[in-house]
Write a protein that holds these residues in place. Structure first.
Motif, PDB file in Angstrom:
ATOM      1  N   ARG A 212       0.727  -1.219  -0.098  1.00 17.28           N
ATOM      2  CA  ARG A 212      -0.034   0.064  -0.165  1.00 17.28           C
ATOM      3  C   ARG A 212       0.915   1.359   0.055  1.00 17.28           C
ATOM      4  NH1 ARG A 212      -5.007   1.408   0.371  1.00 17.28           N
ATOM      5  NH2 ARG A 212      -5.905  -1.040   0.815  1.00 17.28           N
ATOM      6  N   HIS A 213       0.456   2.269  -0.904  1.00 19.76           N
ATOM      7  CA  HIS A 213       1.156   3.511  -0.877  1.00 19.76           C
ATOM      8  C   HIS A 213       0.355   4.825  -0.600  1.00 19.76           C
ATOM      9  CE1 HIS A 213       4.950   1.840  -2.477  1.00 19.76           C
ATOM     10  NE2 HIS A 213       4.169   1.090  -2.899  1.00 19.76           N
ATOM     11  N   ALA A 214       0.364   5.798   0.037  1.00 16.80           N
ATOM     12  CA  ALA A 214      -0.277   6.700   0.175  1.00 16.80           C
ATOM     13  C   ALA A 214       0.660   7.939  -0.232  1.00 16.80           C
ATOM     14  CB  ALA A 214      -0.775   7.109   1.837  1.00 16.80           C
ATOM     15  N   VAL A 215       0.162   8.825  -1.279  1.00 14.69           N
ATOM     16  CA  VAL A 215       1.001   9.681  -1.798  1.00 14.69           C
ATOM     17  C   VAL A 215      -0.095  10.824  -2.293  1.00 14.69           C
ATOM     18  CG1 VAL A 215       2.701   8.116  -3.057  1.00 14.69           C
ATOM     19  CG2 VAL A 215       0.652   8.803  -4.153  1.00 14.69           C
ATOM     20  N   ALA A 216       0.838  11.924  -1.964  1.00 19.75           N
ATOM     21  CA  ALA A 216      -0.128  13.305  -2.539  1.00 19.75           C
ATOM     22  C   ALA A 216       0.669  13.778  -3.925  1.00 19.75           C
ATOM     23  CB  ALA A 216       0.489  14.527  -1.520  1.00 19.75           C
ATOM     24  N   ILE A 217      -0.294  13.816  -4.752  1.00 17.26           N
ATOM     25  CA  ILE A 217      -0.155  14.195  -5.950  1.00 17.26           C
ATOM     26  C   ILE A 217      -0.864  15.197  -6.760  1.00 17.26           C
ATOM     27  CG2 ILE A 217       0.546  11.875  -6.533  1.00 17.26           C
ATOM     28  CD1 ILE A 217      -2.258  11.399  -7.947  1.00 17.26           C
ATOM     29  N   ASP A 218      -0.115  15.784  -7.893  1.00 14.68           N
ATOM     30  CA  ASP A 218      -1.181  16.814  -8.859  1.00 14.68           C
ATOM     31  C   ASP A 218      -2.178  15.782  -9.639  1.00 14.68           C
ATOM     32  OD1 ASP A 218      -1.629  18.119 -11.087  1.00 14.68           O
ATOM     33  OD2 ASP A 218       0.260  19.181 -11.118  1.00 14.68           O
ATOM     34  N   ASN A 219      -3.253  16.707  -9.616  1.00 14.01           N
ATOM     35  CA  ASN A 219      -4.368  15.878 -10.097  1.00 14.01           C
ATOM     36  C   ASN A 219      -4.085  15.483 -11.700  1.00 14.01           C
ATOM     37  OD1 ASN A 219      -5.654  16.087  -7.817  1.00 14.01           O
ATOM     38  ND2 ASN A 219      -7.001  17.636  -8.640  1.00 14.01           N
ATOM     39  N   ARG A 220      -3.090  15.973 -12.284  1.00 13.43           N
ATOM     40  CA  ARG A 220      -2.858  15.741 -13.870  1.00 13.43           C
ATOM     41  C   ARG A 220      -1.965  14.615 -14.030  1.00 13.43           C
ATOM     42  NH1 ARG A 220      -0.915  21.562 -14.852  1.00 13.43           N
ATOM     43  NH2 ARG A 220       0.327  20.951 -12.990  1.00 13.43           N
ATOM     44  N   THR A 221      -1.377  13.973 -12.748  1.00 14.09           N
ATOM     45  CA  THR A 221      -0.462  12.803 -12.757  1.00 14.09           C
ATOM     46  C   THR A 221      -0.939  11.680 -13.327  1.00 14.09           C
ATOM     47  OG1 THR A 221       0.854  13.925 -10.853  1.00 14.09           O
ATOM     48  CG2 THR A 221       1.454  11.576 -11.547  1.00 14.09           C
ATOM     49  N   SER A 222      -0.306  11.187 -14.219  1.00 13.21           N
ATOM     50  CA  SER A 222      -0.593   9.651 -14.986  1.00 13.21           C
ATOM     51  C   SER A 222      -0.280   8.665 -13.931  1.00 13.21           C
ATOM     52  CB  SER A 222       0.071   9.635 -16.256  1.00 13.21           C
ATOM     53  OG  SER A 222       1.288   9.431 -16.365  1.00 13.21           O
ATOM     54  N   LEU A 223      -0.953   7.573 -14.206  1.00 12.64           N
ATOM     55  CA  LEU A 223      -0.317   6.393 -13.408  1.00 12.64           C
ATOM     56  C   LEU A 223       0.967   5.943 -13.621  1.00 12.64           C
ATOM     57  CD1 LEU A 223      -0.773   3.882 -11.515  1.00 12.64           C
ATOM     58  CD2 LEU A 223      -1.869   2.848 -13.563  1.00 12.64           C
ATOM     59  N   LEU A 224       1.223   6.134 -15.095  1.00 12.79           N
ATOM     60  CA  LEU A 224       2.838   5.995 -15.399  1.00 12.79           C
ATOM     61  C   LEU A 224       3.715   6.847 -14.626  1.00 12.79           C
ATOM     62  CD1 LEU A 224       4.668   4.271 -17.295  1.00 12.79           C
ATOM     63  CD2 LEU A 224       4.234   5.972 -19.038  1.00 12.79           C
ATOM     64  N   ASP A 225       3.574   7.960 -14.413  1.00  6.06           N
ATOM     65  CA  ASP A 225       4.489   8.931 -13.992  1.00  6.06           C
ATOM     66  C   ASP A 225       4.717   8.506 -12.630  1.00  6.06           C
ATOM     67  OD1 ASP A 225       5.370  10.208 -16.333  1.00  6.06           O
ATOM     68  OD2 ASP A 225       3.873  11.741 -16.248  1.00  6.06           O
ATOM     69  N   LEU A 226       3.381   8.382 -12.067  1.00  4.18           N
ATOM     70  CA  LEU A 226       3.310   7.729 -10.503  1.00  4.18           C
ATOM     71  C   LEU A 226       4.107   6.729 -10.394  1.00  4.18           C
ATOM     72  CD1 LEU A 226       2.306   8.113  -7.556  1.00  4.18           C
ATOM     73  CD2 LEU A 226       0.407   6.795  -8.370  1.00  4.18           C
ATOM     74  N   LEU A 227       4.339   5.734 -11.067  1.00  2.28           N
ATOM     75  CA  LEU A 227       4.887   4.402 -10.946  1.00  2.28           C
ATOM     76  C   LEU A 227       6.416   4.707 -11.352  1.00  2.28           C
ATOM     77  CD1 LEU A 227       2.487   1.910 -12.873  1.00  2.28           C
ATOM     78  CD2 LEU A 227       2.765   2.171 -10.412  1.00  2.28           C
ATOM     79  N   ARG A 228       6.748   5.339 -12.232  1.00  2.00           N
ATOM     80  CA  ARG A 228       8.248   5.421 -12.386  1.00  2.00           C
ATOM     81  C   ARG A 228       8.836   6.782 -11.652  1.00  2.00           C
ATOM     82  NH1 ARG A 228      10.195   3.758 -17.331  1.00  2.00           N
ATOM     83  NH2 ARG A 228      11.530   5.494 -17.453  1.00  2.00           N
ATOM     84  N   GLU A 229       8.115   7.709 -11.423  1.00  2.00           N
ATOM     85  CA  GLU A 229       8.997   8.749 -10.891  1.00  2.00           C
ATOM     86  C   GLU A 229       8.865   8.837  -9.262  1.00  2.00           C
ATOM     87  OE1 GLU A 229       7.793  12.398 -12.905  1.00  2.00           O
ATOM     88  OE2 GLU A 229       8.081  11.724 -15.024  1.00  2.00           O
ATOM     89  N   ARG A 230       7.476   8.468  -9.002  1.00  2.00           N
ATOM     90  CA  ARG A 230       7.359   8.454  -7.554  1.00  2.00           C
ATOM     91  C   ARG A 230       7.571   7.285  -6.899  1.00  2.00           C
ATOM     92  NH1 ARG A 230       3.877  12.765  -6.103  1.00  2.00           N
ATOM     93  NH2 ARG A 230       4.341  12.085  -3.837  1.00  2.00           N
ATOM     94  N   LEU A 231       7.528   6.051  -7.285  1.00  2.00           N
ATOM     95  CA  LEU A 231       7.409   4.904  -6.674  1.00  2.00           C
ATOM     96  C   LEU A 231       8.839   4.015  -7.033  1.00  2.00           C
ATOM     97  CD1 LEU A 231       3.797   3.606  -6.668  1.00  2.00           C
ATOM     98  CD2 LEU A 231       4.925   4.922  -4.995  1.00  2.00           C
ATOM     99  N   GLY A 232       9.334   4.639  -8.062  1.00  2.00           N
ATOM    100  CA  GLY A 232      10.566   4.025  -8.553  1.00  2.00           C
ATOM    101  C   GLY A 232      10.555   2.580  -9.420  1.00  2.00           C
ATOM    102  N   LEU A 233       9.250   2.457 -10.152  1.00  2.00           N
ATOM    103  CA  LEU A 233       8.911   1.255 -10.563  1.00  2.00           C
ATOM    104  C   LEU A 233       8.938   1.479 -12.049  1.00  2.00           C
ATOM    105  CD1 LEU A 233       5.777   0.015  -8.608  1.00  2.00           C
ATOM    106  CD2 LEU A 233       8.296  -0.823  -8.449  1.00  2.00           C
ATOM    107  N   THR A 234      10.175   1.307 -12.730  1.00  2.00           N
ATOM    108  CA  THR A 234      10.329   1.703 -14.105  1.00  2.00           C
ATOM    109  C   THR A 234      10.500   0.726 -15.086  1.00  2.00           C
ATOM    110  OG1 THR A 234      12.995   1.171 -13.680  1.00  2.00           O
ATOM    111  CG2 THR A 234      11.975   3.641 -13.415  1.00  2.00           C
ATOM    112  N   GLY A 235       9.796  -0.555 -14.579  1.00  2.00           N
ATOM    113  CA  GLY A 235       9.552  -1.806 -15.523  1.00  2.00           C
ATOM    114  C   GLY A 235       8.616  -1.290 -16.765  1.00  2.00           C
ATOM    115  N   SER A 236       7.666  -0.543 -16.397  1.00  6.20           N
ATOM    116  CA  SER A 236       6.495  -0.065 -17.266  1.00  6.20           C
ATOM    117  C   SER A 236       7.114   1.167 -17.903  1.00  6.20           C
ATOM    118  CB  SER A 236       5.412   0.455 -16.658  1.00  6.20           C
ATOM    119  OG  SER A 236       4.906  -0.439 -15.642  1.00  6.20           O
ATOM    120  N   LYS A 237       7.296   0.972 -19.311  1.00  8.08           N
ATOM    121  CA  LYS A 237       8.197   1.800 -20.151  1.00  8.08           C
ATOM    122  C   LYS A 237       7.260   2.956 -20.647  1.00  8.08           C
ATOM    123  CE  LYS A 237      11.979  -0.289 -19.643  1.00  8.08           C
ATOM    124  NZ  LYS A 237      11.700  -0.581 -18.549  1.00  8.08           N
ATOM    125  N   LYS A 238       7.946   4.393 -20.875  1.00  9.28           N
ATOM    126  CA  LYS A 238       7.206   5.484 -21.426  1.00  9.28           C
ATOM    127  C   LYS A 238       7.699   5.471 -23.041  1.00  9.28           C
ATOM    128  CE  LYS A 238       6.217   9.137 -19.355  1.00  9.28           C
ATOM    129  NZ  LYS A 238       6.213  10.664 -18.922  1.00  9.28           N
TER     130      LYS A 238
END
Length: 213
Positions: A70-96
């Motif tokens: 479980r993760h609780a994060v404060a984000i900009d409403n425009r943040t995509s799930l991809l950017d949340l995964l890669r930039e906030r949670l460090g899960l870079t397997g999903s590619k942009k």
């Protein structure tokens, strides 16, 4: 009655000749220089500035489960799930890749269904369960998912950039019941692009996993 002029009408004032190009340029340059020197340089804007925006963009706080954690994060409403995964949670397997939902390299599972993470707003996933390619074989040396093993056996990748999205889409394809034949697999995996052209191996890998071949 008021007296009316009895003499000849007064002649209209003579119009001054238009300034020459040289005079016009010299005049405007002098005026502009004075405005810069006396206005901007002195700290007084030549044009009234727009009022500064108050506060930042709207945001919110969400809580979601990613790969069982479980993760609780404060984000900009425009943040995509991809950017949340890669930039906030460090899960870079999903590619942009295209960042427009056209290549499928960012495919993940949300509550068991595949989505393009680049087109999915993270703020709408309160309480959702997200699975990325990192969650298929967690931990160092974890046992691979059957589809990951099938990709290796069928030589279903080359450069590997699209592979995480292909694998997540393949798992979703099987779970959705769209793996009855090679033709059906190709149709339901058509949203995932492989620029290396490994489609034959990809279809075989999904078919192998779906039917235990």
């Amino acid at each position: 009655m008021p007296n009316e002029p009895t003499g000849p009408a007064a002649s209209p004032p003579a119009e001054s000749p238009p300034p020459s190009r040289r005079t016009f340029i010299a005049t405007t340059t002098a005026v502009g220089g004075a405005a810069v020197a006396g206005g901007l340089a002195a700290g007084t804007p030549a044009l009234s500035a727009a009022p500064a925006a108050v506060g930042g963009p709207p945001g919110g706080r969400i809580s979601l489960i990613v790969n069982g954690e479980r993760h609780a994060v404060a984000i900009d409403n425009r943040t995509s799930l991809l950017d949340l995964l890669r930039e906030r949670l460090g899960l870079t397997g999903s590619k942009k890749g295209c960042d427009a939902g056209a290549c499928g390299a960012c495919t993940v599972l949300v509550d068991g269904r595949r989505v393009n993470a680049c087109l999915t707003l993270a703020i709408r996933l309160e309480g959702a369960e997200v699975t990325t390619v990192e969650g298929l074989a967690p931990g160092e040396g974890g046992e691979l998912h059957p589809l990951q093993e099938a990709f290796i056996e069928q030589d279903a990748f080359q450069c590997g950039f699209c592979t995480p999205g292909q694998i997540m889409s393949g798992i979703g394809c099987i779970q959705e019941g769209h793996s009855g034949s090679a033709e059906e697999i190709r149709e339901w995996m058509s949203g995932n692009i492989c620029r290396c052209g490994c489609y034959v191996g990809i279809v075989k890998a999904v078919d192998q996993t779906a039917h235990g071949k």
